[in-house]
Write a protein that holds these residues in place. Structure first.
Motif, short mmCIF file in Angstrom:
data_model
loop_
_atom_site.label_atom_id
_atom_site.label_comp_id
_atom_site.label_asym_id
_atom_site.label_seq_id
_atom_site.Cartn_x
_atom_site.Cartn_y
_atom_site.Cartn_z
N GLU A 1 29.16 22.70 5.89
CA GLU A 1 28.38 23.91 5.63
C GLU A 1 29.09 25.17 6.10
OE1 GLU A 1 24.64 23.31 7.49
OE2 GLU A 1 23.79 22.15 5.82
N VAL B 1 18.97 14.52 -5.69
CA VAL B 1 19.69 14.64 -4.43
C VAL B 1 20.94 15.48 -4.64
CG1 VAL B 1 18.87 12.46 -3.45
CG2 VAL B 1 20.93 12.48 -4.88
N GLU B 2 21.35 16.15 -3.58
CA GLU B 2 22.60 16.88 -3.60
C GLU B 2 23.70 15.94 -3.10
OE1 GLU B 2 24.86 20.66 -1.43
OE2 GLU B 2 22.74 20.23 -1.01
N LEU B 3 24.73 15.77 -3.92
CA LEU B 3 25.85 14.92 -3.54
C LEU B 3 26.92 15.78 -2.89
CD1 LEU B 3 26.10 12.62 -6.70
CD2 LEU B 3 24.65 12.39 -4.67
N VAL B 4 27.28 15.42 -1.66
CA VAL B 4 28.26 16.20 -0.90
C VAL B 4 29.49 15.34 -0.66
CG1 VAL B 4 28.68 17.49 1.22
CG2 VAL B 4 26.36 17.41 0.24
N ASP C 1 17.69 14.31 1.08
CA ASP C 1 17.95 15.12 -0.10
C ASP C 1 19.42 15.49 -0.23
OD1 ASP C 1 18.17 16.88 1.98
OD2 ASP C 1 16.55 18.22 1.32
N ARG C 2 20.23 15.16 0.79
CA ARG C 2 21.68 15.36 0.72
C ARG C 2 22.34 14.02 1.02
NH1 ARG C 2 23.94 19.84 4.31
NH2 ARG C 2 25.37 20.23 2.58
N LEU D 1 25.96 12.01 1.42
CA LEU D 1 27.40 12.18 1.63
C LEU D 1 28.15 11.12 0.82
CD1 LEU D 1 29.12 14.09 3.34
CD2 LEU D 1 29.17 12.36 5.13
N GLU E 1 25.38 13.68 9.70
CA GLU E 1 24.88 15.04 9.90
C GLU E 1 25.94 15.93 10.53
OE1 GLU E 1 22.31 16.34 8.77
OE2 GLU E 1 20.88 14.76 8.32
N LEU F 1 28.16 16.87 7.66
CA LEU F 1 27.48 17.83 6.80
C LEU F 1 27.45 19.22 7.44
CD1 LEU F 1 24.52 15.58 5.60
CD2 LEU F 1 26.35 16.49 4.16
#
Length: 329
Positions: free
Chosen positions: A327, A246-249, A184-185, A187, A320, A323
């Motif tokens: 955060e 999805v969350e785009l980071v 769901d995230r 990168l 990860e 990410l």
């Protein structure tokens, strides 16, 4: 033209080219080594000649027995192979070589067939088989096409950028589809505005046929999606096809370093924009598939396959870590 010889026609671009030719009532013969499964083995409209395209004797025999109107050369990677093929098939109505946008030797936007210089190619580069000399060899292959046209052969080249779509064995797009489908995230390297021209494989196939039928000898034709999207927009298209959110980071070089990653570790990323002008091909009447439709077919094929593209990009554990750092910022 009624008959076509496709040199290499069972894997990706050639496979779609055969489909396109059959749809336009061509009699088709494949010339392959027979090392891969032939998807047309049960199709009585498609003949198959087994041989190595680097073996001139085998090509000469095929030229005599098949006598095709058009020849499509999908798997020539060294200039000597193009020089041989344009000599052997000199009497055909068309010889079309599958080149590459990598043949261009200068970064400019857009790259135009008759203006942007090609890579040089030394004698050593011409016989190499490494990725480092790919662009040099493709450029020299194009020059071999032009030389053949100067000698009266109806020879032409088609230059695609990164090709995507069903049966894509490179799995570059599959890496991104897999990411969007599983997490769901997602990168995104850089700020998401990275621009690298891509082209849907069925559009490459139609371009090859159209150039054979209507192209000008000695010319090269770029082929690419007529509407370009950034890397982030491409991921959004994939998410729409998968009917997911999805969350785009975004992560720049400093953030990626937390996972021992770099921007160019990501498939389809390119630091400098790579854009090909497609106006010359469009003038022949060529059109590209709408992006939404092309991506829908690509995603559907991915879901039916076992491709995940894992070898093309960073592993999830490294992402990860990045990410996690983001955060805390």
């Amino acid at each position: 033209m009624n008959s076509a010889l496709v040199i290499g026609g069972t894997r990706f671009i050639g496979r779609h080219l055969v489909d396109d030719l059959l749809a336009h009532d061509y009699d088709v013969t494949l010339f392959t080594r027979g090392n891969r499964e032939n998807p047309f083995a049960d199709d009585d409209r498609v003949d198959h000649v087994e041989g190595n395209r680097t073996n001139d004797t085998a090509l000469e025999a095929t030229a005599t027995t098949v006598d095709p109107d058009a020849v499509f050369d999908c798997v020539a990677y060294q200039p000597k192979d193009v020089r041989s093929a344009t000599t052997i098939f000199a009497d055909c109505e068309a010889y079309v070589y599958v080149s590459s946008g990598a043949a261009y030797g200068r970064e400019e936007i857009p790259k135009r067939e008759d203006e942007t210089p090609l890579h040089p190619c030394t004698a050593d580069q011409a016989t190499d088989d490494s990725f480092d000399t790919y662009g040099n060899r493709k450029a020299e292959c194009d020059r071999a096409v032009f030389a053949a046209a100067d000698d009266g052969v109806r020879a032409m080249a088609v230059r695609p950028p990164i090709v995507y779509g069903p049966h894509d064995y490179t799995e570059r797009l599959d890496w991104w589809i897999n990411r969007v489908n599983r997490f769901d995230r997602v990168l995104i390297p850089g700020d998401g505005t990275n621009l690298r021209h891509r082209v849907y494989v069925e559009d490459v196939a139609s371009a090859l046929r159209l150039v054979a039928e209507n192209g000008i000898p000695g010319e090269a034709y770029n082929v690419g999606d007529r509407r370009l999207v950034t890397l982030e927009e491409m991921v959004d298209l994939i998410a729409d096809c998968l009917e997911t959110d999805v969350e785009l980071v975004h992560a720049g070089p400093r953030e990626l370093a937390a996972g021992d990653l770099a921007l160019d570790d990501y498939p389809l990323y390119r630091t400098y924009p790579h854009v090909l002008s497609t106006a010359k091909l469009a003038a022949l009447g060529w059109e590209s598939t709408p992006l939404e439709e092309a991506m829908e077919r690509s995603v559907a094929d991915h879901r039916e396959s076992d491709r995940d593209g894992d070898e093309n990009g960073p592993d999830r554990a490294a992402e990860e870590r990045v990410l996690g750092i983001l955060e805390t910022l």
